[in-house]
Design an enzyme around this catalytic site. Structure first.
Site, PDB file in Angstrom:
ATOM      1  N   ASP A 286       8.764  36.546 -11.231  1.00 21.93           N
ATOM      2  CA  ASP A 286       9.199  36.816 -12.596  1.00 21.93           C
ATOM      3  C   ASP A 286       8.375  36.061 -13.622  1.00 21.93           C
ATOM      4  O   ASP A 286       7.719  35.061 -13.317  1.00 21.93           O
ATOM      5  CB  ASP A 286      10.687  36.503 -12.760  1.00 21.93           C
ATOM      6  CG  ASP A 286      11.032  35.047 -12.467  1.00 21.93           C
ATOM      7  OD1 ASP A 286      10.367  34.433 -11.608  1.00 21.93           O
ATOM      8  OD2 ASP A 286      11.969  34.526 -13.100  1.00 21.93           O
TER       9      ASP A 286
ATOM     10  N   GLU B 185      12.881  32.525 -10.803  1.00 21.13           N
ATOM     11  CA  GLU B 185      12.563  31.115 -11.062  1.00 21.13           C
ATOM     12  C   GLU B 185      12.732  30.780 -12.538  1.00 21.13           C
ATOM     13  O   GLU B 185      13.145  29.670 -12.884  1.00 21.13           O
ATOM     14  CB  GLU B 185      11.129  30.817 -10.612  1.00 21.13           C
ATOM     15  CG  GLU B 185      10.756  29.330 -10.585  1.00 21.13           C
ATOM     16  CD  GLU B 185      10.248  28.790 -11.904  1.00 21.13           C
ATOM     17  OE1 GLU B 185      10.151  27.560 -12.056  1.00 21.13           O
ATOM     18  OE2 GLU B 185       9.934  29.606 -12.815  1.00 21.13           O
TER      19      GLU B 185
END
Length: 490
Positions: free
Chosen positions: A128, A195
């Site tokens: 991400d 994350e």
């Protein structure tokens, strides 16, 4: 000879002896975490297509796996598109490894080694990226999700944080698989999907590893880079994070009766809150020349100017000066203590109304060795009998343990990092948070490093405008991961 003359001679002799001790210690100083590359048998470089690798990173950037502040804005289909793209783009790596999904979209890959008695190595990256702040798109030289290749770089959100690592790891694995590499030690990948949000994917992987009795020989994640103009040596320094700070936010709440602002009492909720916040901030944690932050300075000093080397080689005499110099900047001070940063305030919804409740949020980053219980106790002692309540927004993330700088894993990692970067290597402290903190309980050591070379100023690209990775930087990344895998897993 008179008493005065003898005293003067004695003083001079003591000063000469002191000078000799200082100079000898300086001349013989060796950094505690130094690794002699000659003692590590490094695997050779691999062959890969640099232009094709850049094109692959460009394609990955064009898949906007954005972790929004509001999870309902996320687009799960983009993660699925990235997963399909990985399988199509790296067929040899996928043929060599097994693939699992954890916690929705986190990926775990396993390249099984021939010796089941050896603990696996784990490489991490995350899928991400953070959003681009609305209104700043026009400030980018190239559109943030176009993956433009120009001016010798790949441009776009995620090139540095962290798709550059993700793609480079796969380029390395594909190259190794194509050349027939067979690992003796199992190689695993953990590619978190969130994350930048809450790290649930990495937490799920940690639970999975624990249930299977897996303890990694070492984990390598993002965290630190090669700083080309680091302030200690004024030259490139490869900094490998051996620990990361803890994280928590303290809520300070002051209750009050409220009412109309035209008739305020002597003490309002806002003034009580202000006094409490000020009391907490004005009782900072002392700067301490210990831990990973100090270890970085000690290692870098071997390659610094004579005065710096002399001061570090003789901390018994110069430690107060070192603390003063390193702690003179916010970045330097953050390496040496737990930081306290008030960030948010809330009071009345209207300017002429006294609030019944005034609240402040104070963000802490715990230095290794400072537990959240001690931090809370210090805050409570600072506010004393002020009528406020203190609580954490959620369970704190404690500071991580400090990983070894004498293990075989450290020696291999430092040797490869030094070979690829051409820079001295130092341990360091990661001030932010990474997914790797969740894998600490299932690993012997956790390290945090990407072989990207950045200036102090250009580190602002991470989560910032005009994020880009040079083609030379990507080549170093691929060679770093390939040689690290081949060196530690053969």
């Amino acid at each position: 000879m008179g008493k005065v003359a003898k005293s003067v001679l004695g003083l001079l002799a003591a000063l000469v002896l002191l000078l000799v001790v200082i100079l000898v210690r300086t001349a013989t100083y060796a950094p505690p975490a130094a690794v002699d590359p000659a003692n590590v048998q490094l695997a050779p470089a691999v062959t890969f297509d640099r232009a094709r690798a850049a094109e692959h990173l460009s394609q990955a950037i064009q898949i906007p796996t954005i972790s929004h502040q509001d999870p309902s804005e996320n687009q799960p289909a983009e993660w699925e598109r990235l997963h399909a793209w990985l399988q199509t783009t790296y067929p040899s790596a996928h043929a060599a490894m097994t693939r699992e999904l954890v916690a929705g979209h986190t990926l775990v890959y396993t390249w099984k080694g021939t010796d089941a008695n050896l603990s696996p190595i784990v490489l991490m990256a995350h899928q991400d990226v953070v959003p681009v702040t609305k209104g700043t798109e026009k400030d980018w030289k190239h559109p943030p999700f176009a993956g433009v290749i120009a001016e010798g770089s790949v441009w776009g959100r995620g090139t540095l944080d962290n798709k550059g690592s993700l793609v480079s790891i796969f380029e390395a694995l594909e190259a190794l698989a194509l050349q027939g590499f067979s690992p003796r030690r199992t190689v695993m990948l953990v590619l978190g999907h969130d994350e930048e949000a809450n790290g649930l994917g990495a937490q799920g992987v940690a639970a999975l590893f624990k249930s299977r009795g897996i303890t990694a020989e070492f984990v390598l994640d993002e965290g630190m880079v090669v700083i080309s103009d680091n302030p200690i040596t004024r030259a490139p320094l490869a900094i490998i994070g051996v620990a990361e700070k803890g994280y928590a936010t303290l809520v300070v709440t002051a209750q009050a009766t409220g009412g109309h602002s035209s008739t305020p009492p002597k003490e309002t909720g806002v003034t009580t809150l202000a006094r409490a916040v000020t009391a907490i901030v004005e009782d900072p944690f002392p700067l301490d020349f210990q831990g990973p932050g100090a270890a970085m300075v000690r290692s870098a000093a071997a390659h610094a100017s004579f005065p710096v080397k002399m001061a570090v080689a003789n901390t018994w005499l110069f430690e107060p000066l070192l603390v003063s110099q390193v702690g003179a900047t916010p970045e330097g001070a953050a390496l040496l203590h737990t930081t306290i940063a008030p960030t948010m305030l809330k009071g009345s919804p209207k300017e002429n109304v006294l609030p019944q409740e005034a609240t402040a949020w104070i963000n802490y980053r715990f230095a290794p060795g400072d537990a959240s219980t001690e931090v809370m106790a210090r805050a409570k002692a600072a506010v004393g009998d002020l009528p406020v309540t203190l609580s954490w927004t959620k369970t704190p993330n404690e500071a991580s343990p400090v990983s070894s700088t004498t293990s075989e894993s450290w020696k291999a990692l430092a040797a490869v990092a030094g070979e690829i970067s051409g820079a001295p290597v130092a341990p360091g402290l990661v001030l932010a948070g990474t997914d790797s903190r969740y894998l600490q309980p299932v690993a012997k050591d956790v390290y945090r490093f990407q072989p990207i070379e950045l200036t102090m100023a250009s580190t602002s690209q991470i989560h910032g405008t005009n994020e880009h990775l040079s083609l030379e930087g990507m080549e170093r990344m691929v060679q770093f991961y390939a040689r690290l895998i081949a060196t530690t897993a053969r």
